[in-house]
Design a protein around this motif. Structure first.
Motif, mmCIF file in Angstrom:
data_model
loop_
_atom_site.group_PDB
_atom_site.id
_atom_site.type_symbol
_atom_site.label_atom_id
_atom_site.label_comp_id
_atom_site.label_asym_id
_atom_site.label_seq_id
_atom_site.Cartn_x
_atom_site.Cartn_y
_atom_site.Cartn_z
ATOM 1 N N THR A 12 0.827 -1.216 0.000
ATOM 2 C CA THR A 12 0.000 0.000 0.000
ATOM 3 C C THR A 12 0.857 1.260 0.000
ATOM 4 O O THR A 12 0.524 2.244 -0.678
ATOM 5 C CB THR A 12 -0.948 0.023 1.206
ATOM 6 O OG1 THR A 12 -0.199 -0.176 2.419
ATOM 7 C CG2 THR A 12 -2.010 -1.051 1.093
ATOM 8 N N PHE A 168 -5.397 0.758 -7.906
ATOM 9 C CA PHE A 168 -5.441 1.122 -6.491
ATOM 10 C C PHE A 168 -4.289 2.063 -6.141
ATOM 11 O O PHE A 168 -4.473 3.056 -5.436
ATOM 12 C CB PHE A 168 -5.376 -0.124 -5.602
ATOM 13 C CG PHE A 168 -6.704 -0.794 -5.404
ATOM 14 C CD1 PHE A 168 -7.804 -0.074 -4.979
ATOM 15 C CD2 PHE A 168 -6.866 -2.149 -5.638
ATOM 16 C CE1 PHE A 168 -9.041 -0.686 -4.792
ATOM 17 C CE2 PHE A 168 -8.087 -2.776 -5.461
ATOM 18 C CZ PHE A 168 -9.179 -2.044 -5.040
ATOM 19 N N SER A 172 -4.898 6.006 -5.060
ATOM 20 C CA SER A 172 -4.440 6.519 -3.763
ATOM 21 C C SER A 172 -3.407 7.615 -3.949
ATOM 22 O O SER A 172 -3.366 8.589 -3.182
ATOM 23 C CB SER A 172 -3.870 5.384 -2.910
ATOM 24 O OG SER A 172 -2.729 4.797 -3.511
ATOM 25 N N THR A 200 -10.495 5.880 -8.981
ATOM 26 C CA THR A 200 -11.159 5.088 -7.944
ATOM 27 C C THR A 200 -12.334 4.308 -8.532
ATOM 28 O O THR A 200 -12.548 3.133 -8.191
ATOM 29 C CB THR A 200 -11.645 6.002 -6.803
ATOM 30 O OG1 THR A 200 -10.524 6.657 -6.205
ATOM 31 C CG2 THR A 200 -12.379 5.199 -5.728
ATOM 32 N N ARG A 207 -11.918 -4.344 -9.195
ATOM 33 C CA ARG A 207 -12.016 -5.174 -7.976
ATOM 34 C C ARG A 207 -13.314 -5.965 -7.944
ATOM 35 O O ARG A 207 -13.328 -7.128 -7.501
ATOM 36 C CB ARG A 207 -11.906 -4.295 -6.730
ATOM 37 C CG ARG A 207 -11.666 -5.102 -5.437
ATOM 38 C CD ARG A 207 -10.336 -5.818 -5.495
ATOM 39 N NE ARG A 207 -9.994 -6.453 -4.235
ATOM 40 C CZ ARG A 207 -10.134 -7.746 -3.976
ATOM 41 N NH1 ARG A 207 -10.647 -8.554 -4.902
ATOM 42 N NH2 ARG A 207 -9.764 -8.252 -2.812
ATOM 43 N N PHE A 267 -14.010 -2.385 3.290
ATOM 44 C CA PHE A 267 -13.115 -1.781 2.300
ATOM 45 C C PHE A 267 -13.885 -1.307 1.070
ATOM 46 O O PHE A 267 -13.496 -0.321 0.424
ATOM 47 C CB PHE A 267 -11.959 -2.717 1.939
ATOM 48 C CG PHE A 267 -12.192 -3.728 0.858
ATOM 49 C CD1 PHE A 267 -12.353 -3.360 -0.474
ATOM 50 C CD2 PHE A 267 -12.201 -5.088 1.152
ATOM 51 C CE1 PHE A 267 -12.541 -4.310 -1.477
ATOM 52 C CE2 PHE A 267 -12.378 -6.046 0.162
ATOM 53 C CZ PHE A 267 -12.558 -5.647 -1.166
ATOM 54 N N VAL A 271 -12.866 2.522 0.505
ATOM 55 C CA VAL A 271 -11.989 2.786 -0.643
ATOM 56 C C VAL A 271 -12.725 3.530 -1.746
ATOM 57 O O VAL A 271 -12.133 4.389 -2.416
ATOM 58 C CB VAL A 271 -11.403 1.472 -1.198
ATOM 59 C CG1 VAL A 271 -10.597 1.736 -2.469
ATOM 60 C CG2 VAL A 271 -10.518 0.802 -0.160
ATOM 61 N N GLN A 298 -9.428 6.523 2.552
ATOM 62 C CA GLN A 298 -9.160 5.576 1.472
ATOM 63 C C GLN A 298 -7.954 4.693 1.783
ATOM 64 O O GLN A 298 -7.957 3.501 1.474
ATOM 65 C CB GLN A 298 -8.942 6.313 0.157
ATOM 66 C CG GLN A 298 -8.838 5.365 -1.042
ATOM 67 C CD GLN A 298 -8.708 6.083 -2.359
ATOM 68 O OE1 GLN A 298 -7.729 6.794 -2.588
ATOM 69 N NE2 GLN A 298 -9.696 5.919 -3.243
ATOM 70 N N GLY A 301 -8.936 2.008 4.076
ATOM 71 C CA GLY A 301 -9.678 1.029 3.297
ATOM 72 C C GLY A 301 -8.779 0.173 2.426
ATOM 73 O O GLY A 301 -9.018 -1.033 2.271
ATOM 74 N N LEU A 302 -7.725 0.764 1.877
ATOM 75 C CA LEU A 302 -6.786 0.003 1.049
ATOM 76 C C LEU A 302 -6.050 -1.055 1.865
ATOM 77 O O LEU A 302 -5.784 -2.153 1.369
ATOM 78 C CB LEU A 302 -5.776 0.947 0.397
ATOM 79 C CG LEU A 302 -6.285 1.750 -0.796
ATOM 80 C CD1 LEU A 302 -5.234 2.759 -1.246
ATOM 81 C CD2 LEU A 302 -6.647 0.826 -1.948
ATOM 82 N N GLU A 305 -8.464 -3.754 2.217
ATOM 83 C CA GLU A 305 -8.587 -4.454 0.930
ATOM 84 C C GLU A 305 -7.417 -5.401 0.713
ATOM 85 O O GLU A 305 -7.598 -6.526 0.255
ATOM 86 C CB GLU A 305 -8.647 -3.428 -0.207
ATOM 87 C CG GLU A 305 -8.911 -4.032 -1.584
ATOM 88 C CD GLU A 305 -7.687 -4.642 -2.245
ATOM 89 O OE1 GLU A 305 -7.825 -5.589 -3.039
ATOM 90 O OE2 GLU A 305 -6.555 -4.173 -1.951
#
Length: 325
Positions: A12, A168, A172, A200, A207, A267, A271, A298, A301-302, A305
């Motif tokens: 991440t 992703f 981000s 996003t 995803r 997530f 995200v 976010q 959330g990542l 994820e």
């Protein structure tokens, strides 16, 4: 699989760092094309420094996943066949180019080296930005292929793993660029926020396609094929040992299915819709704090994820540990 916190931070952090760097280069390219006003060199320099800090933090996190950190240099030895070795080689290259890009802007090395066409002046910063862009996409691919290249983990073995890592990371990074612009009072917050929202949404599509694909997987290995017994009803009553082992610790997350579902829903909210709504609200209210909050939410959330990504992979060896896994 067991999600290692160090690998979650690694993927991440470097993903956001690469994305922020790509956002800086994108902003410069738009300015060169006269779609945006040219920013002060310090803006690009500080943005690159933040990206470099994230890349370094991700590299540091990776050392906590090594049994013998002093032998980390050997990871590059198998570059012909190993995506991990390629990542180990490409990551320092990206870091060097990000550093050089930031220094070039800081020292104002913006004198044109040559001209393309009638009006495109190419300087050192632009060349470094383009080289760094190519290297960053190569790093995204190398990192993703470490997992997508594992054929027996069918949840990972798909091109969607690569697209997820790219989108992703880019989303981000552009969200962080919007937060950075809002923090320093730069008008590009709208530009970066719009691109962050677009990326996003694209990441959401990738995803969701990945989740749908994994839900429909028919695994090649079953309990029957694992032990060579064709009976339709097989139950393992014990794992064959009185305690845990490396296998049961490292290849299974140990969480209830309800936890997996909860993290997935979390997530999917943190995200995707939450940061987009916050960025939209920032446009309406002209808030300088909402973009920062959008990135923070976010990024949390990542991390969830990425935990879910690792946990949803079913290692075939768990067929032998049904009472545990």
């Amino acid at each position: 699989m067991h999600p290692a916190l160090s690998v979650i931070f690694l993927t991440t952090l470097i993903g956001a760092g690469q994305g922020l760097y790509l956002a800086m280069v994108t902003g410069q390219l738009y300015a060169v094309a006269r779609f945006l006003p040219r920013q002060e060199e310090q803006f690009y320099a500080i943005g690159s420094l933040v990206a470099l800090v994230l890349l370094i933090a991700g590299l540091v996190a990776s050392f906590f996943h090594l049994g013998r950190p002093e032998r980390a240099w050997r990871a590059a030895a198998m570059w012909k066949t190993s995506w991990l070795s390629r990542e180990v080689i490409v990551l320092p290259v990206v870091m060097a180019l990000v550093f050089a890009y930031g220094i070039a802007h800081l020292l104002d090395w913006t004198q044109p080296l040559f001209r393309v066409g009638q009006s495109l002046d190419v300087d050192v910063t632009l060349l470094l930005g383009l080289l760094g862009t190519v290297a960053s996409f190569a790093l995204y691919v190398c990192t993703a292929m470490i997992y997508a290249g594992v054929k027996f983990l069918e949840e990972w073995h798909t091109p969607l793993t690569v697209t997820n890592f790219i989108f992703f990371g880019a989303a981000s990074g552009f969200m962080l660029a919007a937060a950075y612009s809002a923090y320093v009072g730069n008008p590009l917050v709208t530009f970066y926020g719009t691109w962050a929202a677009i990326l996003t949404v694209v990441a959401l599509g990738s995803r969701l396609a990945h989740l749908l694909r994994n839900a429909r997987i028919k695994h090649k290995s079953t309990v029957q094929t694992a032990i060579g017994v064709r009976h339709t009803a097989l139950n393992q009553m014990a794992q064959g040992a009185t305690g845990g082992s490396f296998n049961t610790r490292e290849f299974f997350h140990g969480r209830d299915s309800k936890v997996l579902i909860l993290i997935r829903y979390c997530f999917l909210v943190l995200v995707f819709p939450a940061p987009i709504l916050l960025i939209g609200a920032a446009y309406v209210t002209e808030s300088s704090t909402l973009p920062i909050l959008a990135f923070a939410i976010q990024f949390v959330g990542l991390m969830l994820e990425r935990w879910s990504f690792f946990a949803e992979a079913r290692h075939p060896q768990n067929l032998y540990y049904q009472s545990v896994a």
